[in-house]
Enzyme design. Structure first.
Site, short mmCIF file in Angstrom:
data_model
loop_
_atom_site.label_atom_id
_atom_site.label_comp_id
_atom_site.label_asym_id
_atom_site.label_seq_id
_atom_site.Cartn_x
_atom_site.Cartn_y
_atom_site.Cartn_z
CE LYS A 22 -2.99 0.69 3.53
NZ LYS A 22 -3.03 1.98 4.23
CB SER A 23 3.77 2.34 2.02
OG SER A 23 3.18 2.29 3.28
NE ARG A 27 6.27 6.56 0.67
CZ ARG A 27 5.41 6.37 1.67
NH1 ARG A 27 4.30 5.69 1.48
NH2 ARG A 27 5.65 6.88 2.87
N GLY A 95 -4.82 8.05 5.66
CA GLY A 95 -3.89 9.00 6.27
C GLY A 95 -2.69 9.24 5.37
NE ARG A 123 -4.97 8.24 11.26
CZ ARG A 123 -4.31 7.44 10.44
NH1 ARG A 123 -4.91 6.95 9.38
NH2 ARG A 123 -3.07 7.11 10.69
CD GLN A 169 0.80 8.31 7.16
OE1 GLN A 169 0.31 9.11 7.95
NE2 GLN A 169 0.19 7.19 6.81
CG ASP A 315 0.95 0.19 9.39
OD1 ASP A 315 0.68 1.06 10.24
OD2 ASP A 315 1.24 0.45 8.21
C1 S3P Z 1 2.79 4.90 6.20
C2 S3P Z 1 3.43 5.26 7.36
C3 S3P Z 1 2.98 4.85 8.69
C4 S3P Z 1 2.00 3.69 8.61
C5 S3P Z 1 0.96 3.89 7.55
C6 S3P Z 1 1.61 4.03 6.19
C7 S3P Z 1 3.32 5.40 4.93
O1 S3P Z 1 2.33 5.93 9.32
O2 S3P Z 1 1.39 3.49 9.86
O3 S3P Z 1 0.05 2.81 7.52
O4 S3P Z 1 2.93 4.88 3.86
O5 S3P Z 1 4.14 6.31 4.95
P1 S3P Z 1 3.15 7.05 10.17
O6 S3P Z 1 3.93 7.85 9.21
O7 S3P Z 1 2.07 7.85 10.83
O8 S3P Z 1 3.98 6.29 11.13
#
Ligand code: S3P
Length: 433
Positions: A22-23, A27, A95, A123, A169, A315
């Site tokens: 997902k991350s 991106r 988020g 959030r 993030q 996560d």
């Molecule tokens: C993510 C960073 C994490 C993670 C989120 C995905 C990202 O959050 O918990 O599910 O893709 O950069 P934080 O940056 O708040 O730690």
């Protein structure tokens, strides 16, 4: 809302190919959209969160085609080619989309509003607003939470920002804004957070970046479209890793999963708990390490999870809490206060669910203590959190009776194939409308 009933099951056997990370998917869409020229993304996660990012860029004029499942062709518009969207961008539950897009949009010459669902609207966003305002951005919110209003900045200036919390993030939002800033933008972190943005920026700017290098960008350049393959999501793998670990006789293979060292805390923690797991066929895809994960059922023991591993498994704590409930002895989690501001308050919600199922667990401001024991059947709520829902679906497999998990719709935000893949491996899940 959809409920899942997870009934006690035998061993988990077989192999599944997990959907894309997902991350990395977020991106890939973001950088593809603001690069010059075309990018082809293969293995993209087609789940609600990533689709919200895709929809946001389409609303800003980017042509994004989907020639096949998991494949996107993005006609990048360059750093300054996006158009004002006709209405606020709704980022749903994501988020990552909200925080990373804030970084990109801080550098545009149009006004935009970012909104989200009930969970996202609770959030904290001051963590991105603060450094972006330091750079000269105009980002505001009434109460530090979404919706966010972004208006054009006169000028963005590079900063050297030490993050108060380990957050990929926040780091990514600052680096993305840094593309639009004069001079160098650098982010310093006390504990390493996931480094996908740094790796991918290197690919799109034809430069090099290696783990341990600083997270920094120099403004005034441009990105060039490229092709990349997204590896499987280790955060989705985590549910099957734990399920296999706690069900005696299990043997599961998960090919081509991303094993970036900033994400493999789950593997380290499960190994410390006595899990029988290994990684084979190490390779690379789009600057990201990947490998095949193999795991067998074994007896787990409770441990004190080292705080240094917390950001590397941030996560995975909902499902690690289930591993802890099935382990012999006590597991302690500390230094994990960030869990309170995820899609739900994951400390409160996991402890509440475990206690309902007969497990002794205690919530602390920055973590939890979980005493391994027998899980009873019963009913729990996901509180709208996809990872909590999937974690309790795993718990049902080792329970004395069926576990009903209410409010499972949010699983679609990250892992729409979860139930089908879980069933194909041997979990006994059924759905109730
Ligand atoms: C993510 C960073 C994490 C993670 C989120 C995905 C990202 O959050 O918990 O599910 O893709 O950069 P934080 O940056 O708040 O730690």
């Amino acid at each position: 809302m959809r409920s899942i009933i997870s009934s006690p099951s035998g061993p988990l056997l077989g192999a599944v190919r997990l959907p894309g990370d997902k991350s990395i998917s977020h991106r890939a869409v973001i950088l593809g959209a603001i690069a010059e020229g075309g990018s082809r993304i293969t293995g993209l996660l087609e789940a609600e969160d990533v689709l919200a990012t895709v929809a946001a860029f389409r609303a800003m004029g980017v042509t994004i085609d989907r020639p096949a499942t998991g494949q996107l062709l993005i006609q990048g518009m360059g750093l300054r080619g996006l158009h004002a969207p006709p209405k606020p961008l709704d980022l749903g539950n994501s988020g990552t989309a909200m925080r990373l897009l804030t970084g990109v949009l801080a550098g545009q010459d149009f006004c935009v509003e970012l909104t989200g669902d009930v969970s996202l609207s609770r959030r904290p966003m001051e963590r991105v607003i603060t450094p972006l305002v330091q750079m000269g951005a105009n980002v505001t919110s009434c109460d530090g939470c979404p919706p966010l209003q972004i208006t054009p900045a006169r000028e963005l200036t590079g900063i050297n920002y030490r993050m108060p919390v380990a957050s990929a993030q926040v780091k990514s939002a600052v680096l993305l804004a840094g593309l639009y800033a004069s001079g160098v933008t650098e982010v310093l972190e006390d504990a390493p957070s996931r480094d996908h943005t740094e790796r991918m920026l290197a690919g799109f700017s034809k430069s090099t970046w290696a783990p341990g290098d600083r997270a920094r960008v120099t403004g005034g350049g441009h990105l060039t479209g490229c092709n990349l393959i997204v590896p499987g999501d280790i955060s989705s793998a985590a549910f099957f890793l734990v399920a296999a670990a706690i069900l005696p006789g299990s043997e599961v293979s998960l090919p081509e999963v991303g094993v970036n060292p900033t994400r493999t805390g789950i593997l380290s923690i499960l190994a410390m708990m006595g899990a029988d797991l290994n990684t084979a066929n190490a390779g690379k895809a789009a600057g990201e390490p990947k490998g095949d994960l193999h795991i067998r059922g074994s007896d787990l023991r409770g441990i004190d999870i080292p705080e240094r591993l917390v950001p590397l498994a941030i996560d995975e704590f909902p499902v690690l809490a289930i591993a802890a409930a099935c382990a012999d002895g006590v597991t302690t989690i500390r230094g994990a206060g960030e869990l309170r501001v995820k899609e739900s308050d994951r400390i409160a919600v996991m402890v509440e669910g475990l206690v309902r199922l007969g497990i002794k667990a205690r919530a602390l401001p920055d973590g939890m203590d979980i005493v391994g024991g027998r899980i009873n059947g019963g009913a729990v709520d996901s509180f709208g959190d996809h990872r909590v829902a999937m974690a309790f679906a795993v718990a049902g497999a080792r329970a004395r009776g069926p576990v009903t998990i209410h409010n499972c719709e949010p699983i679609l935000t990250s892992f729409p194939q979860f139930a089908d893949q879980a069933v194909s491996l041997g979990l006994r899940l059924s759905e109730r409308p």
